[in-house]
Structures are given as structure tokens and as C-alpha cells.
Scaffold this motif. Sequence first.
Motif, short mmCIF file in Angstrom:
data_model
loop_
_atom_site.label_atom_id
_atom_site.label_comp_id
_atom_site.label_asym_id
_atom_site.label_seq_id
_atom_site.Cartn_x
_atom_site.Cartn_y
_atom_site.Cartn_z
N ASN A 177 0.82 -1.21 0.00
CA ASN A 177 0.00 0.00 0.00
C ASN A 177 0.86 1.27 0.00
OD1 ASN A 177 -2.48 -1.33 0.10
ND2 ASN A 177 -2.45 -1.47 2.32
N ILE A 178 0.39 2.26 -0.70
CA ILE A 178 0.97 3.60 -0.63
C ILE A 178 0.09 4.40 0.34
CG2 ILE A 178 1.59 5.69 -1.90
CD1 ILE A 178 1.75 3.98 -4.43
N ARG A 179 0.72 5.05 1.31
CA ARG A 179 -0.05 5.72 2.36
C ARG A 179 0.24 7.22 2.38
NH1 ARG A 179 -2.73 2.41 5.85
NH2 ARG A 179 -2.30 0.17 5.63
N ALA A 180 -0.65 7.94 3.06
CA ALA A 180 -0.56 9.40 3.10
C ALA A 180 0.55 9.87 4.05
CB ALA A 180 -1.89 10.00 3.53
N GLY A 181 1.13 8.99 4.81
CA GLY A 181 2.21 9.34 5.73
C GLY A 181 3.00 8.11 6.10
N PRO A 182 4.10 8.30 6.81
CA PRO A 182 4.99 7.18 7.15
C PRO A 182 4.49 6.36 8.34
CG PRO A 182 5.90 9.21 8.01
CD PRO A 182 4.66 9.58 7.24
N GLY A 183 3.48 5.52 8.11
CA GLY A 183 2.94 4.68 9.17
C GLY A 183 1.67 4.01 8.70
N THR A 184 1.36 2.86 9.29
CA THR A 184 0.17 2.12 8.87
C THR A 184 -1.12 2.75 9.38
OG1 THR A 184 0.44 0.65 10.78
CG2 THR A 184 1.42 -0.06 8.70
N ASP A 185 -1.01 3.77 10.25
CA ASP A 185 -2.22 4.45 10.70
C ASP A 185 -2.65 5.55 9.75
OD1 ASP A 185 0.21 5.55 11.51
OD2 ASP A 185 -0.64 6.62 13.20
N PHE A 186 -1.86 5.84 8.70
CA PHE A 186 -2.25 6.82 7.69
C PHE A 186 -3.11 6.16 6.62
CE2 PHE A 186 1.47 8.85 9.57
CZ PHE A 186 1.10 10.18 9.61
N VAL A 233 -4.66 4.83 3.13
CA VAL A 233 -4.12 4.28 1.89
C VAL A 233 -4.51 5.20 0.74
CG1 VAL A 233 -4.20 2.34 0.28
CG2 VAL A 233 -4.20 1.92 2.76
N VAL A 234 -3.52 5.64 -0.05
CA VAL A 234 -3.79 6.55 -1.17
C VAL A 234 -3.43 5.91 -2.51
CG1 VAL A 234 -3.55 8.63 0.22
CG2 VAL A 234 -1.54 7.66 -0.91
N GLY A 235 -2.96 4.67 -2.49
CA GLY A 235 -2.60 3.99 -3.74
C GLY A 235 -2.14 2.58 -3.46
N GLN A 236 -1.93 1.83 -4.56
CA GLN A 236 -1.51 0.43 -4.46
C GLN A 236 -0.24 0.22 -5.25
OE1 GLN A 236 -3.13 -1.80 -2.57
NE2 GLN A 236 -4.80 -0.40 -2.01
N LEU A 237 0.51 -0.79 -4.81
CA LEU A 237 1.71 -1.19 -5.53
C LEU A 237 1.52 -2.58 -6.11
CD1 LEU A 237 4.57 -0.13 -3.06
CD2 LEU A 237 4.01 0.94 -5.25
N ALA A 238 2.15 -2.81 -7.27
CA ALA A 238 2.19 -4.14 -7.86
C ALA A 238 3.64 -4.59 -7.96
CB ALA A 238 1.54 -4.14 -9.24
N ARG A 239 3.86 -5.90 -7.92
CA ARG A 239 5.22 -6.42 -8.03
C ARG A 239 5.86 -5.93 -9.33
NH1 ARG A 239 7.81 -10.36 -5.40
NH2 ARG A 239 5.87 -11.00 -4.36
N GLY A 240 7.06 -5.40 -9.20
CA GLY A 240 7.78 -4.91 -10.37
C GLY A 240 7.63 -3.42 -10.62
N ASP A 241 6.72 -2.76 -9.89
CA ASP A 241 6.57 -1.31 -10.06
C ASP A 241 7.87 -0.59 -9.70
OD1 ASP A 241 3.98 -1.58 -10.83
OD2 ASP A 241 3.09 -0.84 -8.97
N GLU A 242 8.20 0.43 -10.49
CA GLU A 242 9.36 1.27 -10.21
C GLU A 242 8.88 2.61 -9.68
OE1 GLU A 242 11.99 1.63 -13.50
OE2 GLU A 242 12.47 -0.53 -13.56
N LEU A 243 9.51 3.09 -8.63
CA LEU A 243 9.10 4.32 -7.98
C LEU A 243 10.24 5.32 -7.97
CD1 LEU A 243 7.36 2.72 -4.85
CD2 LEU A 243 6.23 3.58 -6.91
N THR A 244 9.87 6.60 -7.99
CA THR A 244 10.85 7.67 -7.84
C THR A 244 10.86 8.11 -6.39
OG1 THR A 244 10.48 8.45 -10.10
CG2 THR A 244 11.50 9.99 -8.56
N VAL A 257 9.87 0.92 3.60
CA VAL A 257 11.09 0.35 3.01
C VAL A 257 11.01 -1.17 2.97
CG1 VAL A 257 13.58 0.08 3.36
CG2 VAL A 257 12.53 2.33 3.60
N SER A 258 10.28 -1.76 3.92
CA SER A 258 10.20 -3.22 4.00
C SER A 258 9.52 -3.82 2.77
CB SER A 258 9.44 -3.64 5.26
OG SER A 258 8.10 -3.19 5.22
N LEU A 259 8.79 -2.99 1.99
CA LEU A 259 8.10 -3.48 0.81
C LEU A 259 8.90 -3.29 -0.47
CD1 LEU A 259 4.52 -2.01 1.52
CD2 LEU A 259 5.38 -4.29 2.08
N LEU A 260 10.07 -2.68 -0.36
CA LEU A 260 10.82 -2.25 -1.54
C LEU A 260 12.18 -2.92 -1.65
CD1 LEU A 260 10.14 1.60 -1.27
CD2 LEU A 260 8.87 -0.08 -2.65
N ASP A 261 12.66 -3.02 -2.87
CA ASP A 261 14.05 -3.38 -3.15
C ASP A 261 14.75 -2.07 -3.47
OD1 ASP A 261 16.44 -4.50 -3.82
OD2 ASP A 261 15.77 -5.36 -5.72
#
Length: 297
Positions: free
Chosen positions: A1-10, A12-23, A48-52
Motif C-alpha cells: 500500500n501507498i499511504r498518506a504518511g509514514p505509518g500504517t495508521d495513515f 491508503v492513497v494507492g496500491q503497488l504491484a510487483r515490479g513497479d518502479e518508484l521515484t 522500506v520493507s516493501l521495496l528493493d
Amino acid sequence: NIRAGPGTDFDVVGQLARGDELTVVGRNADGDWLRVGPLDSTSRWVSVSLLDVNLDLDEVTLFRSPPRPVPEQADQARALAEPILDAIADRPPDYQEEFSDPGSGWHQGPIVDPSGWEEGRVGYADGEYYGRAAQAKRRPQSTAPVTCASAVNPPAPAFRDMVLEIDGRFMQIQEGDWQLTIDRHPELERNLSMRFRAERGAWMVSVADGQETDLAEWQGFPIRGGLESNRLQIVVVGPQVALYANGEPALFGVDPYFAESYATGQSGLSVCNFADTPLEARWDNLRIWDISDLSSE
């Protein structure tokens, strides 16, 4: 999940799929959440735990975290507690324990269950009081392995309406919690329990006849982990209970099992472990005010 702030209490404002590249456009102070692009009016954060990650995080721009979302119950907690905390600000407590004297009356030694198995130990260490729960153990009446170490017959006085203030900290980060309890009727197993999990949140639970009822919770509330201390304040006025953590209102609940026939409560400490390695918590600077004069006004 992409969230509105750095924490699971914020939110969700978007979703990630395997292989997505982010800036990556920024990071939080702890470096465990990254703000991702585009850099516009929408705040987007990913753990960070969701990313390579293939860049040096120390070179990423530090971004201030947006304000954490505050549940409605925090406003209720503030309404009950704030005038009382202001009223006792310059008033000495009715009970105080610094845990610097091992002879002050709090239990020391092993905590043994009816079968003779040692669940853990409690005692004094380095000017603090500790509870250490052994490896979690499955019991016939429990749905998951758990082991608890609690102070036996704590010497703190019992009050109907009170403010309890204490510092508490974890010695490890793992599955388990430490608890502040207000024991209103030991024989009937009726008590209030404030439960804290490192970097996970806070819960308020009412126990009656061995059955638990959740009164309030805030998953994601910033209870500090590691060796950092948390300053906790509990305000109890009859069935109403408010919790402040680290200076912020956190939880509010109304105990459905409250009755004047067993309204007074004695304060206690415990730690419960759900992991296969021991879990220790420590407490210091316990202070309790009898606020019956304030709550009756």
C-alpha cells in the motif's frame, strides 16, 4: 500500500504491484519509510520493507512527517482528562514509587503457575521495576501461546477516581505487550487493562469474570520501542477512562461492568509474551493521585 504518511495508521492513497518502479523524493527521520513521486500536493509514502532499494538512504532528502491521524476518541480523552491534569499539576501525589529501594514492598522473584511452571520473574533492577515473561506457552483455555509475569499484591493504594502516571519501556521488540491494570474485584476477575505493544499501538480492555471486552484501541499509535521510555497517564472517573501517551491523548472508554459496589481499583503491572524468546518490560516513576474531590464537583 501507498499511504498518506509514514505509518500504517495513515490512509491508503494507492496500491503497488510487483515490479513497479518508484521515484524516491524523500525519507522520514527513521529511514524506514520513503516519500515517493511525483512531488506534488499529494503525500505518498511507502514502507522500506516493501521495496528493493538500490540507493543510499543517507543521501535522500529528509521530509517532515505529516501530522498523524487522531481518532475521535482522542478528543473524548482530552475532554475528560485535560481539566483534571491541569488541576493536579502542582499537587503532590497521594502515592509515589521510584523503584529505587528494593525494600519498598513490590513483589520480587519468580511467578509460578498452578502447575509449577515458572512464567517469569519480577523485581527491581537499576532503579526500575521489571517484569520478564518466559517463552510463550500454549494453555488449554487459550487460543494462542502466551506467558505473563505480573506483580503480586502490589502495595499501591486503591482509589475510585484517580490519575496514574508512570514511565514504561520495552527491552525487546517482539510479539507481546506490557500492561497497566486497575484491579477492581480480584475474586470476580474484574479489572481494566491498558495494553501497549512496541511500535504497534495501545488497547484498553475491560475484564469481567475472565471475559475480555475491548473498550478502545489505536493501532499505529506511536508507542516507542527499543529502550525509549513512554510517559503514560491514566485518568479514571467512575466508569470513564482516558489514556494519554507521551503527552498526547490516545484512548477513551467507558467500562460497561462498572458498579459502585466494587468501584475502587488497585494499580498493577504485568508483561505478557506471545513469542518463543523471553520478553522484558521496565517501569519507573509511578505516581497516583486520588481525585475524588475533583470528580465529585
